[in-house]
Design a protein around this motif. Structure first.
Motif, short mmCIF file in Angstrom:
data_model
loop_
_atom_site.label_atom_id
_atom_site.label_comp_id
_atom_site.label_asym_id
_atom_site.label_seq_id
_atom_site.Cartn_x
_atom_site.Cartn_y
_atom_site.Cartn_z
N GLN A 19 10.00 -19.60 3.61
CA GLN A 19 9.01 -18.76 4.24
C GLN A 19 8.56 -17.66 3.28
O GLN A 19 9.34 -17.19 2.45
CB GLN A 19 9.60 -18.12 5.52
CG GLN A 19 10.00 -19.13 6.57
CD GLN A 19 8.79 -19.79 7.16
OE1 GLN A 19 7.69 -19.28 7.05
NE2 GLN A 19 8.99 -20.94 7.78
N PRO A 20 7.33 -17.21 3.40
CA PRO A 20 6.86 -16.13 2.55
C PRO A 20 7.67 -14.87 2.78
O PRO A 20 8.08 -14.56 3.89
CB PRO A 20 5.41 -15.94 3.01
CG PRO A 20 5.03 -17.22 3.65
CD PRO A 20 6.28 -17.74 4.26
N GLY A 21 7.92 -14.14 1.70
CA GLY A 21 8.64 -12.90 1.80
C GLY A 21 10.13 -13.04 1.72
O GLY A 21 10.86 -12.06 1.75
N VAL A 41 1.82 -10.89 3.19
CA VAL A 41 0.92 -9.93 3.84
C VAL A 41 1.77 -8.75 4.32
O VAL A 41 2.84 -8.94 4.89
CB VAL A 41 0.20 -10.60 5.03
CG1 VAL A 41 -0.70 -9.60 5.75
CG2 VAL A 41 -0.60 -11.78 4.55
N PRO A 42 1.33 -7.48 4.14
CA PRO A 42 2.12 -6.32 4.57
C PRO A 42 2.33 -6.34 6.08
O PRO A 42 1.52 -6.89 6.85
CB PRO A 42 1.26 -5.14 4.13
CG PRO A 42 0.37 -5.65 3.06
CD PRO A 42 0.11 -7.09 3.39
N VAL A 354 9.73 2.61 4.90
CA VAL A 354 9.17 1.35 4.39
C VAL A 354 7.67 1.46 4.16
O VAL A 354 7.08 0.55 3.58
CB VAL A 354 9.47 0.20 5.37
CG1 VAL A 354 10.97 -0.01 5.53
CG2 VAL A 354 8.84 0.45 6.74
N LEU A 355 7.06 2.56 4.61
CA LEU A 355 5.61 2.70 4.44
C LEU A 355 5.26 4.18 4.37
O LEU A 355 5.72 4.98 5.21
CB LEU A 355 4.87 2.04 5.61
CG LEU A 355 3.35 2.29 5.67
CD1 LEU A 355 2.65 1.57 4.52
CD2 LEU A 355 2.78 1.86 7.01
N ARG A 356 4.46 4.55 3.36
CA ARG A 356 3.83 5.87 3.30
C ARG A 356 2.34 5.61 3.07
O ARG A 356 1.93 5.26 1.98
CB ARG A 356 4.40 6.72 2.17
CG ARG A 356 5.72 7.40 2.51
CD ARG A 356 6.09 8.45 1.47
NE ARG A 356 7.29 9.18 1.86
CZ ARG A 356 8.54 8.82 1.51
NH1 ARG A 356 8.72 7.76 0.75
NH2 ARG A 356 9.57 9.54 1.92
N ARG A 393 4.22 -9.98 11.80
CA ARG A 393 5.55 -10.53 11.45
C ARG A 393 6.51 -9.41 11.05
O ARG A 393 7.07 -9.39 9.98
CB ARG A 393 5.44 -11.57 10.37
CG ARG A 393 4.63 -12.80 10.79
CD ARG A 393 4.52 -13.85 9.70
NE ARG A 393 5.82 -14.28 9.26
CZ ARG A 393 6.27 -14.15 8.01
NH1 ARG A 393 5.51 -13.58 7.10
NH2 ARG A 393 7.47 -14.56 7.69
N GLU A 394 6.71 -8.52 11.98
CA GLU A 394 7.55 -7.36 11.70
C GLU A 394 9.00 -7.74 11.44
O GLU A 394 9.71 -7.06 10.69
CB GLU A 394 7.46 -6.39 12.90
CG GLU A 394 8.19 -5.09 12.70
CD GLU A 394 8.08 -4.21 13.92
OE1 GLU A 394 8.60 -3.08 13.86
OE2 GLU A 394 7.50 -4.63 14.93
N ALA A 395 9.44 -8.85 12.06
CA ALA A 395 10.85 -9.23 11.95
C ALA A 395 11.14 -10.12 10.76
O ALA A 395 12.22 -10.69 10.67
CB ALA A 395 11.29 -9.94 13.23
N ARG A 396 10.21 -10.21 9.81
CA ARG A 396 10.36 -11.18 8.72
C ARG A 396 11.59 -10.94 7.86
O ARG A 396 12.25 -11.87 7.42
CB ARG A 396 9.11 -11.15 7.84
CG ARG A 396 8.93 -9.87 7.06
CD ARG A 396 7.64 -9.85 6.28
NE ARG A 396 6.48 -9.78 7.16
CZ ARG A 396 5.25 -9.58 6.71
NH1 ARG A 396 5.02 -9.44 5.42
NH2 ARG A 396 4.25 -9.52 7.55
#
Length: 973
Positions: A19-21, A41-42, A354-356, A393-396
């Motif tokens: 799977q990607p990521g 994808v983010p 995880v994100l700014r 896909r937050e749970a990736r």
């Protein structure tokens, strides 16, 4: 855990793609492509909405795909995101300086509340175009609203909670119905319930959330700047059952439980995560001064709704002393903090940022952020722009986090559809269990991975963990595909060897008796496992060799039974002289082929029990295939041996009704040797018809003759209809039997007389008994005294025959008289016939001019005709046509011949016709014309075609000629 492992076990049989990521992890023997396919994808993707407001945005709410924002002082913009090109502008109609303090939109997107800084509240319904003030709410600055997710509809909010800046909690209900000038107000009621206090007195109600749990329980969470309160209770019965008054009434005398933190932002905000619309929330996040309080929500707990709580400190540069957070939004694994210039996403599992996401200064400072639970989209806005975040896909990568935390169950849960990642988790879990000396669990996990088989096997061997190795091999065996026969054979043999070695080591140790029994049960469970049945069956030969090499006859028999190899089981019992056990196996499984094979052995040792088993199986056995066993057994000639063979043969003949000649012949031979008394009874029961007996008559005759059973021979002669031979043999045994044989040919008097003459000669010449000869003469009416006189010697006087001669003369005299009477009767009958003929010549019939032919219905007198005594009248040609089809072929030929001769005969002359025809007939030598006509009349007019035998014979003739049936059928359509 078991269900997850089973599902993964199924997934290994299918090829998968990385799977990607997911990181590239080198796993040997993998069934999937181990490669990064494309750029990931983010998780959070920001998108600016193509919208330029006419005035500054003061407030924005969104729910159920309905977006509402207040622009400037007096404008409300409503947008249905499903039809974004049709915005709806509304004027609030405010003339004062009041500003929009906050807006609240219910989960259905139907009910909008606008709280003004002037302590007024306005209500707008999605289907309405009018802003309606809430009179009962006036004087309260609304800070928060707790919507009723269970009872709220598009037309009514149901009971809701309202929190104010003065710390008061009210209960209210709104209705969307719009009446006339004097219609009902939208605010049905508005009543106080509770007041939240902090140390300094009442504190603003920053957030309100209401939920309903099972069994009618209610939960309310309310927050102030520093405290989080919980109200838990059961709803009141009766009219108040739908509201919250009963819930808050329980805390009148004592304060509700709360969590307090010393630091303060001056405000706080509570966010829930709900997986699906109208479902119970799963997690919460409370943004307050010390950080974010995060935890799970469990409606089933009696004392507290919150569980697994922990405080995540704000990231660096965020907090009361730096850049305070303005709002918080909670997703499944992250909470997002809204700052003045950016959005920061923090993982709820690790607390890492995880994100700014920084915003450009041209958009202005960020004002608020919120989430649409129905779509999962996140919304943020400044005074001049609106932004939307999509969560994809937050749970990736969550499985990695759980994996690092050694929470393997959750890690497998979140990579269920990704075999490569699941393999990584299982391998890590297997290593972890191995280090913890949990070898069986480690073996189960290793069996599901794509790790090298040899490496794992050596690992357990070096650790001397044969039990774990056996578990690993069993699970590997269960996961093999049908085409992998070689691997299955090796694994099956290895497992068998491991179990046998283990059993051999434990068998001699009395202290390890329980362990030995446990290992034996596991070994038997392995041998009888339905999952391994296919491989065990394919490898049964090698397994039997292993069992034999270890001398484990017990399990050899057990395995043979499981594999349904009953031949091997029976052979084993026979080799060890356990014949009754062998017969029990045969009787239990009822396999005819095994009976045929082992009956020759078993009948020598347990004949009676074996015959009982044969009888019990009945028609399932073919008695012909059991005859060789019976022949070998009965050759000894002992009475018991012959009697058992006779018992089974009698069962086949009398009960099963066998008609095979071989069975009947064998039974005859047994009777002839062992039970002569039953032989004649069997022959008599079989009958005297040569076509109905089931034994070979010639074989039976030879068999009876060899053993000297003369009565039986006589019976066979009678069946063969060899009456002379039967009488000849019967005279050697019994004269009465000979007499019975002599009477059998009832239809052949000559033969009967000949047979009786033989009997008479025997009586006279062999026995020399005149009285018996006379009795014999009296027994047969065919014999006369003159027939037997030549057999008597010359010295016999006539006195012995006086009565017989007189009887014979009387019989002759009576016969002569009978003949005379019959001659007289015949003469009288001939005279009566002559008189009838004379009378018939004078009989006549009358034909009227209007009479018609019975066939063609035309006048009868137009053509030659026939008149019958029954009254029917026919034209000659019509009668000929009616009679011809019913005549036999030879009569039809005779009819055509007569017609041809009659047509060729010369017509009668004008003179004396009879004389001339007689002369012509005499001259030519052929029949006369009158004679031809008489013969023709005899054929055609012998009887009426309607009243005679011809009509009776035609009763089965169809009314329509079969050759013309189709034509007639079509004419009726």
């Amino acid at each position: 855990m078991a269900s997850i492992l089973d599902e993964y076990e199924d997934s290994l049989s299918r090829s998968a793609v990385l799977q990607p990521g997911c990181p590239s992890v080198g796993i040997p023997h993998s069934g999937y492509v181990n490669a990064q396919l494309e750029k990931e994808v983010p998780i959070f993707t920001r998108q600016r909405i193509d919208f330029t407001p006419s005035e500054r945005i003061t407030s924005l709410v969104v729910s159920c795909n309905q977006l509402c924002m207040s622009l400037g002082k007096d404008t409300l913009l409503r947008i249905d995101l499903g039809k974004a090109n049709e915005p709806n502008h509304m004027e609030l109609g405010r003339k004062d300086d009041a500003k929009v303090h906050k807006m609240f939109l219910d989960p259905t997107g139907s009910h909008l509340l606008i709280a003004l800084s002037s302590t007024e509240v306005l209500y707008v319904n999605r289907n309405g175009q009018k802003v309606r003030p809430l009179a009962r709410w006036k004087g309260q600055l609304v800070e928060s609203v707790g919507w009723n997710k269970a009872l709220g509809t598009e037309s009514s909010t149901g009971p809701i909670l309202v929190g104010t800046t003065q710390g008061q909690i009210f209960e209210a209900e709104l209705s969307a119905s719009e009446g006339g000038l004097f219609g009902p107000a939208p605010d049905l009621y508005f009543r106080p319930l509770y007041v939240l206090n902090e140390e300094g007195g009442p504190a603003p109600v920053c957030s309100l959330e209401a939920e309903r749990g099972p069994e009618g329980r209610g939960f309310v969470i309310a927050t102030t700047r520093q405290r989080l309160f919980q109200f838990i209770g059961r709803a009141a019965e009766g009219a108040e059952a739908q509201g919250f008054s009963g819930l808050f009434a329980a805390y009148t005398d004592h304060p509700p439980p709360f969590r307090e933190f010393p630091s303060s932002l001056g405000y706080s905000e509570l966010a829930f995560y709900t997986p699906k619309l109208r479902s119970a929330p799963r997690a919460f996040a409370w943004m307050m001064g010390d950080g974010v309080l995060y935890g799970s929500l469990d409606c089933g707990r009696p004392d507290s709704l919150l569980s697994e709580e922990r405080v995540w400190e704000y990231p660096e540069g965020v907090g009361p002393g730096a850049s305070p957070p303005l709002a918080i939004v909670l997703t499944q694994f992250h909470f997002l903090l809204l700052l003045v210039d950016r959005v920061e996403a923090v993982c709820t599992l690790t607390g890492q940022v995880v994100l700014r996401d920084h915003f450009l200064e041209k958009f202005g400072p960020l004002k608020h952020m919120l989430k649409d639970s129905s779509t999962g989209h996140l919304w943020a806005h400044t005074e001049r722009a609106v932004f939307r975040y999509q969560v994809q896909r937050e749970a990736r990568d969550v499985w990695r986090t759980y994996l690092d935390m050694n929470r393997f169950d959750l890690a497998k849960e979140y990579c269920r559809e990704r075999p490569d990642c699941l393999d990584t988790v299982l391998a890590r879990e297997a290593d972890f269990c191995f280090r913890q000396h949990r070898y069986l669990e480690s073996a189960r996990c290793y069996a599901l991975t794509q790790s090298y088989f040899e490496e794992i096997a050596l690992k357990f061997l070096e650790a001397h963990q044969e039990e774990a190795l056996a578990e690993f091999l069993q699970r590997k065996l269960a996961s093999l595909k049908p085409a992998e026969r070689t691997q299955a054979t090796l694994l099956t043999a290895w497992l068998t060897e491991l179990y046998l070695s283990r059993l051999g080591a434990l068998q001699g140790d009395p202290e390890a008796l329980n362990l030995y029994r446990e290992t034996r049960e596991r070994f038997r469970a392995f041998l009888s496992s339905p999952r391994h049945k296919e491989w065990l069956f394919a490898s049964r030969a090698s397994i039997h060799e292993l069992l034999a090499s270890h001398g484990d006859t017990e399990h050899m028999v057990y395995f043979a039974v499981i594999m349904q190899d009953y031949e091997r089981v029976v052979a084993y019992h026979c080799q060890h002289e356990a014949y009754e056990e062998a017969l029990a196996v045969l009787a239990r499984h009822r396999d005819p082929q095994l009976f045929y094979k082992f009956s020759p052995i078993l009948i020598r040792h347990i004949p009676r029990q074996l015959v009982d088993a044969w009888i019990e199986l009945g028609s399932r056995l073919d008695a012909r295939q059991l005859i060789p066993a019976l022949v070998n057994y009965s050759q000894g000639g002992e009475a018991q041996q012959v009697s058992q063979a006779i018992r089974y043969m009698e069962f086949c003949v009398n009960v099963l009704g066998e008609t095979e000649q071989a069975i009947h012949n064998y039974l005859l031979s047994l009777y002839a040797r062992g039970q002569p008394a039953s032989l004649l009874a069997y022959l008599q029961q079989a009958g005297a018809s040569p076509h109905r007996v089931h034994y070979d008559l010639k074989y039976a005759l030879r068999l009876c003759a060899e053993h000297g059973h003369h009565h039986a021979c006589v019976h066979v002669y009678k069946v063969l209809e060899l009456y002379e031979e039967a009488v000849d043999l019967a005279l050697q045994v019994d004269v009465d039997l000979a007499k019975q044989c002599a009477d059998l040919p009832e239809e052949d008097e000559e033969l009967r007389k000949k047979l009786w003459l033989k009997i008479a000669r025997h009586v006279v010449q062999e026995e020399e008994d005149v009285q018996t000869a006379m009795a014999c003469l009296a027994s047969c009416p065919l014999l006369k005294i003159e027939d037997v006189l030549p057999f008597f010697p010359d010295f016999v006087t006539i006195d012995h025959f006086k009565e017989a001669i007189c009887s014979s003369l009387k019989a002759y005299n009576h016969h002569i008289q009978e003949l005379q009477r019959e001659m007289e009767e015949a003469t009288a009958s001939a005279q009566r016939i002559r008189r009838d003929l004379q009378e018939l010549r004078g009989r006549y019939g009358t034909v009227e001019p209007q009479d018609k032919c019975a066939t063609c219905d035309f006048p009868l007198l137009n053509r030659p005709f026939y008149l019958f005594l029954c009254g029917h009248m026919f034209h000659a040609d019509c009668l000929l046509q009616a009679v011809r089809p019913g005549l036999p072929a030879y009569k039809q030929a005779r009819l055509e011949e007569l017609q041809r001769k009659l047509g060729a005969a010369p017509p009668p002359a004008k003179g004396s016709a009879r004389a001339k025809e007689a002369e012509g007939g005499a001259a030519t030598g052929g029949p006369s014309r009158e004679q031809l006509k008489a013969d023709l009349d005899e054929l055609v007019a012998a009887e009426c075609v309607y009243c005679g035998e011809l009509m009776i014979r035609s009763i089965d003739r169809p009314f329509i000629d079969p050759q013309r049936y189709e034509e007639e059928h079509l004419s009726w359509l």
